[in-house]
Design a protein around this motif. Structure first.
Motif, PDB file in Angstrom:
ATOM      1  N   GLN A  56     -20.805  -8.832  42.478  1.00 53.51           N
ATOM      2  CA  GLN A  56     -20.020  -8.349  41.443  1.00 53.51           C
ATOM      3  C   GLN A  56     -18.986  -7.193  42.023  1.00 53.51           C
ATOM      4  OE1 GLN A  56     -20.708  -7.956  37.618  1.00 53.51           O
ATOM      5  NE2 GLN A  56     -21.542  -5.706  37.569  1.00 53.51           N
ATOM      6  N   LEU A  67     -13.636  -5.392  35.931  1.00 57.11           N
ATOM      7  CA  LEU A  67     -14.982  -5.755  35.665  1.00 57.11           C
ATOM      8  C   LEU A  67     -15.143  -7.159  35.410  1.00 57.11           C
ATOM      9  CD1 LEU A  67     -17.923  -4.274  36.291  1.00 57.11           C
ATOM     10  CD2 LEU A  67     -18.197  -4.319  33.728  1.00 57.11           C
ATOM     11  N   PRO A  68     -15.572  -7.910  36.402  1.00 56.28           N
ATOM     12  CA  PRO A  68     -15.859  -9.517  36.280  1.00 56.28           C
ATOM     13  C   PRO A  68     -16.606  -9.742  34.704  1.00 56.28           C
ATOM     14  CG  PRO A  68     -17.165  -8.824  38.139  1.00 56.28           C
ATOM     15  CD  PRO A  68     -16.418  -7.609  37.558  1.00 56.28           C
ATOM     16  N   PRO A  69     -16.029 -10.434  33.869  1.00 49.06           N
ATOM     17  CA  PRO A  69     -16.887 -10.729  32.671  1.00 49.06           C
ATOM     18  C   PRO A  69     -17.893 -11.815  32.745  1.00 49.06           C
ATOM     19  CG  PRO A  69     -14.594 -11.748  32.710  1.00 49.06           C
ATOM     20  CD  PRO A  69     -14.766 -11.114  33.773  1.00 49.06           C
ATOM     21  N   ALA A  70     -18.524 -11.986  31.837  1.00 50.74           N
ATOM     22  CA  ALA A  70     -19.671 -13.044  31.747  1.00 50.74           C
ATOM     23  C   ALA A  70     -18.698 -14.311  31.684  1.00 50.74           C
ATOM     24  CB  ALA A  70     -20.445 -12.906  30.504  1.00 50.74           C
ATOM     25  N   LEU A  71     -19.422 -15.294  32.771  1.00 52.09           N
ATOM     26  CA  LEU A  71     -18.745 -16.601  32.613  1.00 52.09           C
ATOM     27  C   LEU A  71     -19.671 -17.732  32.160  1.00 52.09           C
ATOM     28  CD1 LEU A  71     -16.657 -17.135  35.949  1.00 52.09           C
ATOM     29  CD2 LEU A  71     -15.916 -16.962  33.683  1.00 52.09           C
ATOM     30  N   GLU A  72     -19.702 -17.728  31.038  1.00 49.94           N
ATOM     31  CA  GLU A  72     -20.758 -18.725  30.475  1.00 49.94           C
ATOM     32  C   GLU A  72     -20.141 -20.214  30.209  1.00 49.94           C
ATOM     33  OE1 GLU A  72     -22.988 -17.137  27.060  1.00 49.94           O
ATOM     34  OE2 GLU A  72     -21.231 -15.609  27.002  1.00 49.94           O
ATOM     35  N   PRO A  73     -20.969 -21.334  30.698  1.00 49.77           N
ATOM     36  CA  PRO A  73     -20.294 -22.615  30.725  1.00 49.77           C
ATOM     37  C   PRO A  73     -19.625 -23.053  29.469  1.00 49.77           C
ATOM     38  CG  PRO A  73     -22.639 -22.503  31.263  1.00 49.77           C
ATOM     39  CD  PRO A  73     -22.368 -20.966  30.927  1.00 49.77           C
ATOM     40  N   ARG A 233     -21.266 -18.741  35.496  1.00 49.89           N
ATOM     41  CA  ARG A 233     -22.213 -17.746  36.066  1.00 49.89           C
ATOM     42  C   ARG A 233     -22.156 -17.220  37.331  1.00 49.89           C
ATOM     43  NH1 ARG A 233     -28.245 -19.072  33.055  1.00 49.89           N
ATOM     44  NH2 ARG A 233     -27.274 -18.861  31.046  1.00 49.89           N
ATOM     45  N   TYR A 234     -20.899 -17.469  38.087  1.00 52.85           N
ATOM     46  CA  TYR A 234     -20.736 -16.907  39.394  1.00 52.85           C
ATOM     47  C   TYR A 234     -21.739 -17.439  40.303  1.00 52.85           C
ATOM     48  CZ  TYR A 234     -17.956 -13.667  36.770  1.00 52.85           C
ATOM     49  OH  TYR A 234     -16.740 -13.224  36.187  1.00 52.85           O
TER      50      TYR A 234
END
Lengths: 438, 205
Positions: A56, A67-73, A233-234
């Motif tokens: 992060q 801030l890196p955001p949530a990366l949802e598929p 989701r990184y």
């Protein structure tokens, strides 16, 4: 009673007299508290234990301090401009930290072949830095500056970082460009390549004080570009960046401000990183530069030459059981032009540095670490290849739940032969330090 | 001796300057996650889930907002999945499930009754509710502080056992057909609200 008084007196004298001592400690990064303050997060959001960055923290840096955001598929990744819109109100407290300090106690015993052993010990304010870094409201521009007020116990104000950048793209695929003064080495790459693991920076890795007297602890003016891609989701992160800088003069001064020390080439630093969750990764780093160097610096037979300096390395870590045990390893190869200090005959300096470390996270805020480094060196005019070895063990503990006060105790030993004189030396060090990040 | 004095003096000066700067710098407002709740009355499994929630969520942020904010089960699910998709979240599917179990249990057993703290209820409403309580002869069957009848359960700690929603529901239904006599048909919503406000002050202390 008498012995207690004598002990107290000795301690007072030890602390008092050692205050002005200057013990060389390599440049080390501290955490940047205003970033945590801005988002009301703990230091652990971006650090395993400050200053070691996690994924992060790495992404935060590469997204221009957002801030890196949530990366949802199932969701489209947010654009950087959307991250900018979500930023809290710009305040001085969200952009500045003025009391980031490290207090250090160190005991050192050195033994050099042909000389009497020497011992030093002392308490010092190892570092006192102020940071001004953040984002320009409603734009994709960001900035980062670091004012070092005290370094290695000496009050010598310096600004090793002062740059501005622009970041574009989305959280999934972003790019950035930076111009200004930037430290060559601090916190680049994945966890192993950051060098700043839980133990103090090892001189064997990058800061080779060997025959060419070349170190990467420099902060030249230059430009950097980078590209970052992440999966959902990184789980995987790929980062590539290249820096071109003007380099430093051989006397350590900035090339732009002083032009009296000979020719200067361009320094190029490239870095390819691949992170894979959770917190493992591998980095390839290379440095290529050409600049005037002095041999026999400060002596009557001093002369200068203009070598190629090359470093190539690969560093990796594997995190076992989610933040429990981290295995780190690295290899760095050096291949520099070299001139014999006596005859001036041209030759080559070759080095192969090996680095291993195990970090064990007992619980959040408490970690044990052990490290072993080996540097093999060979110069054309040398009689035979030589090696330097160093081991260190230590423990690091955070004293606050947020992790902004961290203490560390480490013991280590370095021994080996000088590649030119072949003189053998050893240095034992015990050091304790405490970092305050406010 | 002079050197020692100089060293000590410079140390003191530095400490004073640093101390001033450190104390003048704003602190991390939610860092630390010191906010905790007492879950001893929760089922054992939920207590374990609470520990997972504390361990995982307090890594990055304080728990105050999570323990105070109120969401539906669907919204909590979305929130936890979103957290799982953050970099370095380190929340596995199993842990996410445990966190959700705790959050949903906590939502229905603690948060709902704490939605309107007594301190925010106008004292007039409590006073009116108290009058209404005695006017309807609730004390004929219930005790408060040992005073009242024994037909129904004591109400000394009713605010600890029932949420506002539960009490409202109970009063609105007026318990027709149960042991509890119905309230008069002309009872207004305001009167019921006042009564519930009064009952919510009974925390057994």
């Amino acid at each position: 009673m008498h012995s207690v008084r004598r002990g107290i007196k000795a301690l007072i004298i030890l602390i008092a007299t050692s205050w002005p001592l200057v013990i060389f400690i390599p440049h080390q990064a501290l955490a940047i508290p205003q970033f945590a303050r801005r988002f009301r997060l703990n230091c652990y959001a971006c650090h395993t234990i400050p200053p070691v960055l996690n994924e992060q923290g790495y992404m935060f840096k590469r997204l221009g301090h957002h801030l890196p955001p949530a990366l949802e598929p199932s969701h489209a990744p947010e654009q950087v401009s959307q991250l900018v819109e979500k930023e809290p109100e710009w305040t001085l407290a969200n952009n500045g930290s003025f009391a980031v300090a490290d207090f250090n106690f160190s005991m050192q015993r050195s033994v050099q072949q042909g000389q009497s052993p020497s011992s030093t010990s002392g308490f010092q304010v190892n570092a006192w830095n102020a940071y001004f870094a953040g984002w320009i409201p409603n734009t994709n521009f960001f900035y980062y500056s670091e004012l070092d007020i005290v370094v290695g116990g000496q009050t010598s104000p310096d600004m090793p970082n002062a740059h501005m950048g622009y970041v574009g793209g989305s959280a999934k695929s972003s790019w950035y460009a930076i111009v200004g003064r930037e430290h060559l080495q601090v916190s680049e790459g994945t966890r192993a390549a950051e060098v700043y693991s839980l133990l103090p920076n090892s001189p064997l890795l990058f800061e080779n004080f060997g025959p060419t007297n070349f170190v990467l602890d420099q902060s030249p003016v230059g430009a950097e570009v980078g590209y970052t891609w992440t999966s959902s989701r990184y789980k995987n992160i790929l980062g590539v960046n290249v820096k071109v800088t003007n380099g430093d003069n051989p006397d350590g001064s900035e090339a732009l401000t002083l032009g009296t020390s000979g020719r200067n080439g361009k320094d190029i630093w490239a870095d390819v990183d691949w992170w894979y969750a959770p917190e493992s990764g591998i980095s390839f780093v290379t440095y290529q530069g050409r600049k005037t160097q002095f041999q026999n610096f400060g002596l009557s037979n001093q002369f200068s030459f203009y070598p190629h300096i090359r470093r190539e390395g690969v560093f990796g870590n594997y995190m076992i059981r989610r933040d429990k045990v981290d295995l780190l390893a690295g290899y760095l190869h050096g291949n520099d032009n070299w001139e014999d200090p006596v005859t001036g005959a041209p030759g080559t300096y070759l080095s192969n540095g090996y680095f291993t470390e195990v970090d064990c996270y007992v619980r959040r805020g408490l970690a044990l670490a052990g490290r072993y480094d080996r540097l093999k060196q060979d110069v054309t005019a040398g009689l035979s290849p030589t090696s330097l070895e160093q081991w260190q063990v230590g423990v690091e503990k955070a004293f606050t739940p947020s992790g902004n006060i961290v203490g560390r105790i480490a013991a280590g030993n370095m021994h080996g032969d000088d590649p030119v004189s072949l003189l053998r030396s050893s240095t034992r060090t015990i050091q304790a330090d405490i970092q305050f990040n406010f | 001796m002079r050197r020692i004095a100089l060293s000590l003096f410079s140390g003191l000066v530095f400490s004073a300057v640093f101390g001033f700067l450190a104390s003048a710098t704003p602190q991390f407002k939610t860092a630390g996650g010191t906010e905790r709740i007492n879950v001893s009355s929760y089922p054992k499994d939920v207590q374990k889930d609470y520990k997972t929630f504390v361990d995982k969520c307090s890594e990055c942020h304080g728990l105050t907002s999570s323990l105070k904010q109120s969401f539906s089960a669907a919204a909590w699910t979305e929130e936890v999945h979103r957290t799982q998709s953050m970099a370095s979240s380190h929340v596995s599917d199993k842990e996410a499930k445990a966190i959700l179990v705790f959050l949903n249990y906590d939502e229905t057993h603690r948060k709902s009754r704490a939605k309107l703290p007594a301190s925010e209820v106008p004292s007039k409403s409590i006073e009116a509710g108290q009058k209404f309580y005695y006017a309807q002869s609730c004390d004929a069957c219930h005790t408060i502080g040992g005073q009242g009848g024994q037909g129904g359960p004591p109400l000394d700690d009713v605010a600890e056992r029932r949420s506002r929603d539960q009490l409202l529901q109970r009063m609105l239904e007026r318990r027709a057909g149960t042991m509890m006599p119905p309230l008069p048909t002309d009872t207004t919503d305001q009167q019921i609200n006042d009564l519930v406000d009064f009952l919510l002050t009974l925390k057994g202390r």
